[in-house]
Motif scaffolding. Structure first.
Motif, PDB file in Angstrom:
ATOM      1  N   ASP A   1      -3.949 -35.703   4.936  1.00  0.00           N
ATOM      2  CA  ASP A   1      -4.973 -34.911   5.124  1.00  0.00           C
ATOM      3  C   ASP A   1      -4.693 -33.671   6.036  1.00  0.00           C
ATOM      4  O   ASP A   1      -5.737 -32.880   6.272  1.00  0.00           O
ATOM      5  N   ARG A   2      -3.399 -33.673   6.378  1.00  0.00           N
ATOM      6  CA  ARG A   2      -3.207 -32.200   7.209  1.00  0.00           C
ATOM      7  C   ARG A   2      -2.991 -31.085   6.051  1.00  0.00           C
ATOM      8  O   ARG A   2      -3.048 -29.942   6.664  1.00  0.00           O
ATOM      9  N   PHE A   3      -2.626 -31.594   4.838  1.00  0.00           N
ATOM     10  CA  PHE A   3      -2.655 -30.402   3.979  1.00  0.00           C
ATOM     11  C   PHE A   3      -3.998 -30.123   2.914  1.00  0.00           C
ATOM     12  O   PHE A   3      -4.621 -30.869   2.557  1.00  0.00           O
ATOM     13  N   PHE A   4      -4.266 -28.982   2.650  1.00  0.00           N
ATOM     14  CA  PHE A   4      -5.363 -28.266   2.237  1.00  0.00           C
ATOM     15  C   PHE A   4      -5.120 -27.259   1.345  1.00  0.00           C
ATOM     16  O   PHE A   4      -4.511 -26.487   1.831  1.00  0.00           O
ATOM     17  N   ALA A   5      -5.953 -26.987   0.060  1.00  0.00           N
ATOM     18  CA  ALA A   5      -5.689 -25.674  -0.497  1.00  0.00           C
ATOM     19  C   ALA A   5      -6.787 -25.146  -1.044  1.00  0.00           C
ATOM     20  O   ALA A   5      -7.672 -25.879  -1.467  1.00  0.00           O
ATOM     21  N   VAL A   6      -6.853 -23.845  -1.172  1.00  0.00           N
ATOM     22  CA  VAL A   6      -8.281 -23.425  -1.769  1.00  0.00           C
ATOM     23  C   VAL A   6      -7.702 -22.292  -2.916  1.00  0.00           C
ATOM     24  O   VAL A   6      -6.650 -21.589  -2.905  1.00  0.00           O
ATOM     25  N   ARG A   7      -8.675 -22.036  -3.637  1.00  0.00           N
ATOM     26  CA  ARG A   7      -8.713 -20.771  -4.521  1.00  0.00           C
ATOM     27  C   ARG A   7      -9.925 -20.115  -4.945  1.00  0.00           C
ATOM     28  O   ARG A   7     -10.458 -20.566  -5.840  1.00  0.00           O
ATOM     29  N   PRO A   8     -10.560 -19.786  -3.960  1.00  0.00           N
ATOM     30  CA  PRO A   8     -12.088 -19.371  -3.852  1.00  0.00           C
ATOM     31  C   PRO A   8     -12.502 -18.367  -5.029  1.00  0.00           C
ATOM     32  O   PRO A   8     -13.610 -18.530  -5.617  1.00  0.00           O
ATOM     33  N   GLU A   9     -11.843 -17.535  -5.638  1.00  0.00           N
ATOM     34  CA  GLU A   9     -12.221 -16.739  -6.830  1.00  0.00           C
ATOM     35  C   GLU A   9     -11.512 -17.022  -7.891  1.00  0.00           C
ATOM     36  O   GLU A   9     -11.555 -16.084  -9.154  1.00  0.00           O
ATOM     37  N   GLY A  10     -10.668 -17.937  -8.072  1.00  0.00           N
ATOM     38  CA  GLY A  10      -9.857 -18.425  -9.353  1.00  0.00           C
ATOM     39  C   GLY A  10      -8.536 -17.629  -9.618  1.00  0.00           C
ATOM     40  O   GLY A  10      -8.180 -17.741 -10.614  1.00  0.00           O
TER      41      GLY A  10
ATOM     42  N   VAL B   1      -6.062 -15.767  -6.448  1.00  0.00           N
ATOM     43  CA  VAL B   1      -5.323 -16.280  -5.248  1.00  0.00           C
ATOM     44  C   VAL B   1      -5.510 -17.357  -4.746  1.00  0.00           C
ATOM     45  O   VAL B   1      -6.521 -17.907  -4.735  1.00  0.00           O
ATOM     46  N   SER B   2      -4.201 -18.399  -4.293  1.00  0.00           N
ATOM     47  CA  SER B   2      -4.620 -19.624  -3.652  1.00  0.00           C
ATOM     48  C   SER B   2      -3.873 -19.610  -2.465  1.00  0.00           C
ATOM     49  O   SER B   2      -2.779 -18.827  -2.036  1.00  0.00           O
ATOM     50  N   THR B   3      -4.501 -20.202  -1.171  1.00  0.00           N
ATOM     51  CA  THR B   3      -3.904 -20.637  -0.075  1.00  0.00           C
ATOM     52  C   THR B   3      -3.667 -21.769   0.130  1.00  0.00           C
ATOM     53  O   THR B   3      -4.511 -22.686   0.023  1.00  0.00           O
ATOM     54  N   LEU B   4      -2.335 -22.274   0.551  1.00  0.00           N
ATOM     55  CA  LEU B   4      -2.065 -23.626   0.861  1.00  0.00           C
ATOM     56  C   LEU B   4      -1.899 -23.638   2.601  1.00  0.00           C
ATOM     57  O   LEU B   4      -1.342 -22.985   3.195  1.00  0.00           O
ATOM     58  N   LYS B   5      -2.907 -24.595   3.151  1.00  0.00           N
ATOM     59  CA  LYS B   5      -2.921 -24.735   4.292  1.00  0.00           C
ATOM     60  C   LYS B   5      -2.647 -25.924   4.945  1.00  0.00           C
ATOM     61  O   LYS B   5      -2.724 -27.164   4.496  1.00  0.00           O
TER      62      LYS B   5
END
Lengths: 116, 111
Positions: free
Chosen positions: A63-72, A74-78
């Motif tokens: 759970d330290r890893f998370f990713a988003v792609r809010p507008e479909g 660009v994606s960010t891996l956190k």
């Protein structure tokens, strides 16, 4: 764009810090994938996005890893509270529709993460 | 668990030589096999193979799939120093999108 782009190309951080890795897929590609490649190994699947939603995050190690792609697009891996074992090349790929079992995934140049 | 094994792990050849890279797979469900060339960091797509016995060719590179014996080969003829790279193969299941990669073969072409 012409191909998948990723920034930064290299990232050095200290153990315990937070990092964000960015991926810009090929224009018009709805499917986006993150893989992680350790030294001397092939890439390993982390997460798959279809549009804005994470359709499959079963490859994220914890759970330290998370990713988003809010507008479909660009994606960010956190990665939170980075550990030395997180050091690897993080690769992003995209494909046109994500059609199962049939599409070629095109990879970006990756971000080499080094956690000291 | 799906397994993709590449051989050899590495090889060194001289310009003009021909190389043959092997990829065997043990997967519960198989649809396609993909080959990528990785220089520095970015894997670059080479071939996707779905049908057995049909050779795909691109310039000096060619590849073929044997679904009965569960392997594929990648041939590079008249090698050049620019062919130096890690060559990765990956299996793709029919109802999935997760590529399962082998560890790669490192090819070094000396002038």
């Amino acid at each position: 764009g012409a191909g998948v782009s990723q920034t930064p190309s290299n990232k050095v951080t200290e153990k315990g810090k937070y990092v964000e890795l960015r991926c810009d897929p090929i224009s018009g590609h709805t499917a986006l994938y993150w893989y992680r490649q350790s030294l001397g190994q092939g890439p390993e699947f982390l997460i798959y996005f279809q549009g804005t939603g994470a359709a499959d995050d079963s490859g994220l190690p914890n759970d330290r890893f998370f990713a988003v792609r809010p507008e479909g697009s660009v994606s960010t891996l956190k990665i939170q509270r980075t550990e030395r074992g997180d050091s690897a090349v993080y690769l992003c790929a995209s494909s046109l529709t994500g059609r199962l079992g049939q599409e070629t995934q095109y990879f970006g140049p990756g971000t080499r993460l080094l956690v000291l | 668990e799906d397994k993709v094994v590449q051989s050899p792990l590495s090889l060194v050849v001289h310009e003009g030589d021909t190389v043959t890279l092997n990829c065997s797979y043990e997967v519960t469900n198989f649809r396609s096999l993909l080959w990528y060339k990785q220089e520095k960091k970015a894997p670059t797509f080479l071939f996707m193979l779905t049908s057995s016995g049909i050779e795909k060719k691109s310039g000096r590179l060619s590849s073929i799939l044997d679904k009965k014996e569960l392997f594929s080969i990648l041939n590079i003829t008249a090698t050049q120093t620019g062919d130096s790279a890690v060559y990765l193969c990956a299996s793709l299941p029919p109802n999935d999108y997760k590529l399962s990669f082998g560890a790669g073969t490192t090819v070094t072409v000396r002038a």
